[in-house]
Design a protein around this motif. Structure first.
Motif, PDB file in Angstrom:
ATOM      1  N   LEU A   1     -56.642 -27.139  14.987  1.00  0.00           N
ATOM      2  CA  LEU A   1     -57.402 -26.612  13.847  1.00  0.00           C
ATOM      3  C   LEU A   1     -57.801 -25.177  14.096  1.00  0.00           C
ATOM      4  O   LEU A   1     -57.982 -24.736  15.238  1.00  0.00           O
ATOM      5  N   VAL A   2     -57.976 -24.475  13.009  1.00  0.00           N
ATOM      6  CA  VAL A   2     -58.614 -23.156  13.024  1.00  0.00           C
ATOM      7  C   VAL A   2     -59.660 -23.184  11.915  1.00  0.00           C
ATOM      8  O   VAL A   2     -59.321 -23.367  10.745  1.00  0.00           O
ATOM      9  N   VAL A   3     -60.939 -23.041  12.301  1.00  0.00           N
ATOM     10  CA  VAL A   3     -62.035 -23.067  11.337  1.00  0.00           C
ATOM     11  C   VAL A   3     -62.663 -21.682  11.256  1.00  0.00           C
ATOM     12  O   VAL A   3     -62.523 -20.844  12.165  1.00  0.00           O
TER      13      VAL A   3
ATOM     14  N   GLN B   1     -65.012 -24.236   6.804  1.00  0.00           N
ATOM     15  CA  GLN B   1     -63.726 -24.301   6.125  1.00  0.00           C
ATOM     16  C   GLN B   1     -62.599 -24.378   7.167  1.00  0.00           C
ATOM     17  O   GLN B   1     -62.633 -23.696   8.181  1.00  0.00           O
ATOM     18  N   ILE B   2     -61.634 -25.216   6.858  1.00  0.00           N
ATOM     19  CA  ILE B   2     -60.461 -25.336   7.739  1.00  0.00           C
ATOM     20  C   ILE B   2     -59.406 -24.321   7.285  1.00  0.00           C
ATOM     21  O   ILE B   2     -58.875 -24.410   6.175  1.00  0.00           O
ATOM     22  N   VAL B   3     -59.119 -23.364   8.157  1.00  0.00           N
ATOM     23  CA  VAL B   3     -58.146 -22.321   7.833  1.00  0.00           C
ATOM     24  C   VAL B   3     -56.715 -22.847   7.991  1.00  0.00           C
ATOM     25  O   VAL B   3     -55.857 -22.604   7.139  1.00  0.00           O
ATOM     26  N   SER B   4     -56.445 -23.537   9.072  1.00  0.00           N
ATOM     27  CA  SER B   4     -55.116 -24.123   9.303  1.00  0.00           C
ATOM     28  C   SER B   4     -55.294 -25.460  10.009  1.00  0.00           C
ATOM     29  O   SER B   4     -56.266 -25.683  10.731  1.00  0.00           O
ATOM     30  N   ASN B   5     -54.316 -26.330   9.766  1.00  0.00           N
ATOM     31  CA  ASN B   5     -54.425 -27.694  10.277  1.00  0.00           C
ATOM     32  C   ASN B   5     -53.019 -28.216  10.551  1.00  0.00           C
ATOM     33  O   ASN B   5     -52.210 -28.360   9.631  1.00  0.00           O
ATOM     34  N   THR B   6     -52.711 -28.477  11.814  1.00  0.00           N
ATOM     35  CA  THR B   6     -51.406 -29.014  12.199  1.00  0.00           C
ATOM     36  C   THR B   6     -51.620 -30.205  13.124  1.00  0.00           C
ATOM     37  O   THR B   6     -52.203 -30.059  14.194  1.00  0.00           O
ATOM     38  N   CYS B   7     -51.155 -31.378  12.689  1.00  0.00           N
ATOM     39  CA  CYS B   7     -51.322 -32.612  13.453  1.00  0.00           C
ATOM     40  C   CYS B   7     -49.955 -33.154  13.858  1.00  0.00           C
ATOM     41  O   CYS B   7     -49.040 -33.227  13.025  1.00  0.00           O
TER      42      CYS B   7
ATOM     43  N   THR C   1     -54.134 -36.529   9.499  1.00  0.00           N
ATOM     44  CA  THR C   1     -54.583 -35.136   9.369  1.00  0.00           C
ATOM     45  C   THR C   1     -56.104 -35.112   9.330  1.00  0.00           C
ATOM     46  O   THR C   1     -56.754 -36.130   9.046  1.00  0.00           O
ATOM     47  N   VAL C   2     -56.670 -33.963   9.639  1.00  0.00           N
ATOM     48  CA  VAL C   2     -58.120 -33.763   9.547  1.00  0.00           C
ATOM     49  C   VAL C   2     -58.425 -33.259   8.153  1.00  0.00           C
ATOM     50  O   VAL C   2     -57.999 -32.171   7.768  1.00  0.00           O
ATOM     51  N   ASP C   3     -59.155 -34.075   7.405  1.00  0.00           N
ATOM     52  CA  ASP C   3     -59.429 -33.725   6.009  1.00  0.00           C
ATOM     53  C   ASP C   3     -60.614 -32.778   5.871  1.00  0.00           C
ATOM     54  O   ASP C   3     -60.605 -31.880   5.018  1.00  0.00           O
ATOM     55  N   SER C   4     -61.632 -32.966   6.699  1.00  0.00           N
ATOM     56  CA  SER C   4     -62.808 -32.088   6.624  1.00  0.00           C
ATOM     57  C   SER C   4     -63.455 -31.991   7.994  1.00  0.00           C
ATOM     58  O   SER C   4     -63.290 -32.870   8.853  1.00  0.00           O
TER      59      SER C   4
ATOM     60  N   ILE D   1     -61.791 -19.674  14.598  1.00  0.00           N
ATOM     61  CA  ILE D   1     -62.166 -20.386  15.817  1.00  0.00           C
ATOM     62  C   ILE D   1     -61.143 -21.514  16.043  1.00  0.00           C
ATOM     63  O   ILE D   1     -61.075 -22.452  15.242  1.00  0.00           O
ATOM     64  N   PRO D   2     -60.349 -21.437  17.102  1.00  0.00           N
ATOM     65  CA  PRO D   2     -59.353 -22.494  17.359  1.00  0.00           C
ATOM     66  C   PRO D   2     -60.000 -23.705  18.046  1.00  0.00           C
ATOM     67  O   PRO D   2     -60.727 -23.577  19.016  1.00  0.00           O
ATOM     68  N   LEU D   3     -59.729 -24.857  17.507  1.00  0.00           N
ATOM     69  CA  LEU D   3     -60.231 -26.109  18.068  1.00  0.00           C
ATOM     70  C   LEU D   3     -59.090 -27.128  18.122  1.00  0.00           C
ATOM     71  O   LEU D   3     -58.147 -27.063  17.323  1.00  0.00           O
TER      72      LEU D   3
END
Length: 253
Positions: A229-231, A241-247, A101-104, A199-201
């Motif tokens: 990610l959505v920042v 800030q990471i709004v959502s994170n799905t790996c 997962t992306v922690d930061s 912002i989707p990345l």
């Protein structure tokens, strides 16, 4: 007695010789009774062809059948042994897939150029969690990390090579830099996302991983992790800030 239908043969009437009379010769013609009908020749018999049996030639077929049976038995035994080893391995080591997962996510540079190009510099911290008790992993050098926006690559970097032990959580900090061609349409879409705070990345990680069971290294596989990610922002002077994170990890053998 009807003598008309019988023929009498003469015999030698002199008994003084003391010799038996010779046997009578068969008659040239035979007298038939009226109720005997006519004599017919034996019916014509057709020669029936003989077919030779090939039973003595069946030895080759039996040998081939034995070979096929032996091959099937060997294949069944091999499958049984492999299944037993797999079950023993699973019961003994209880392997689990590591999680990523992306922690930061931090922004060091985000500069729009007059020629519609974009220079970016991000710092991404990837969290690798190995829950296995007896299995470790060796992460190789030929890795890549890419940050993309709507299928356009913003920047890229590389993971360091390292060994991850049993029951271990490792934080991997990666610096990504890059300059990409960014048209006016993508610039407008990105500016609109920045105003909305979403912002989707996509962070795409690809790394060769060697599996280590106890102290014995096994073959190497390729792990490909895609994190959506959505920042909230990409400003260098503001914490992202990471709004959502799905790996989602994918394993390539």
């Amino acid at each position: 007695m009807d003598y008309a239908h019988k023929r009498v043969y003469p015999v030698d009437a002199n008994p003084s010789t003391g010799m038996d009379p010779p046997p009578p010769y068969p008659p040239k013609y035979m007298m038939l009774q009226e109720n005997q009908g006519s004599i017919r020749p034996p019916p014509y018999r057709r020669n029936i062809p003989r077919y030779h049996s090939n039973h003595h030639k069946s030895g080759g077929g039996g040998c081939c059948l034995k070979c096929i049976c032996c091959c099937y038995c060997f294949l069944f035994l091999l499958i049984f042994v492999l299944a037993t080893l797999a079950f023993y391995f699973y019961a003994m080591f209880k392997p689990q897939v590591p999680s990523y997962t992306v922690d930061s996510f931090a922004t060091n540079a985000f500069d729009m150029q007059p020629d519609f190009s974009l220079y970016t510099e991000f710092v991404v911290t990837v969290k690798a969690d190995n829950p296995n008790q007896n299995i470790g992993f060796n992460y190789g050098k030929e890795s890549s990390v890419v940050v993309a926006y709507e299928d356009s690559t913003l920047c890229n970097g590389q993971l360091p090579a390292f060994h991850q032990g049993h029951k271990n959580i490792t934080m991997i900090k990666v610096v990504l830099k890059g300059k990409s061609e960014f048209g006016s349409g993508l610039q407008e879409a990105l500016m609109e996302n920045r105003h909305t705070g979403k912002i989707p990345l996509n962070v795409i990680v690809k790394v060769p991983v060697g599996i280590v069971i106890g102290t014995f290294p096994l073959r190497q596989i390729t792990v490909r992790v895609i994190c959506a990610l959505v920042v909230d922002n990409l400003s260098p002077n503001k914490k992202t800030q990471i709004v959502s994170n799905t790996c989602v990890p994918h394993i390539e053998l």
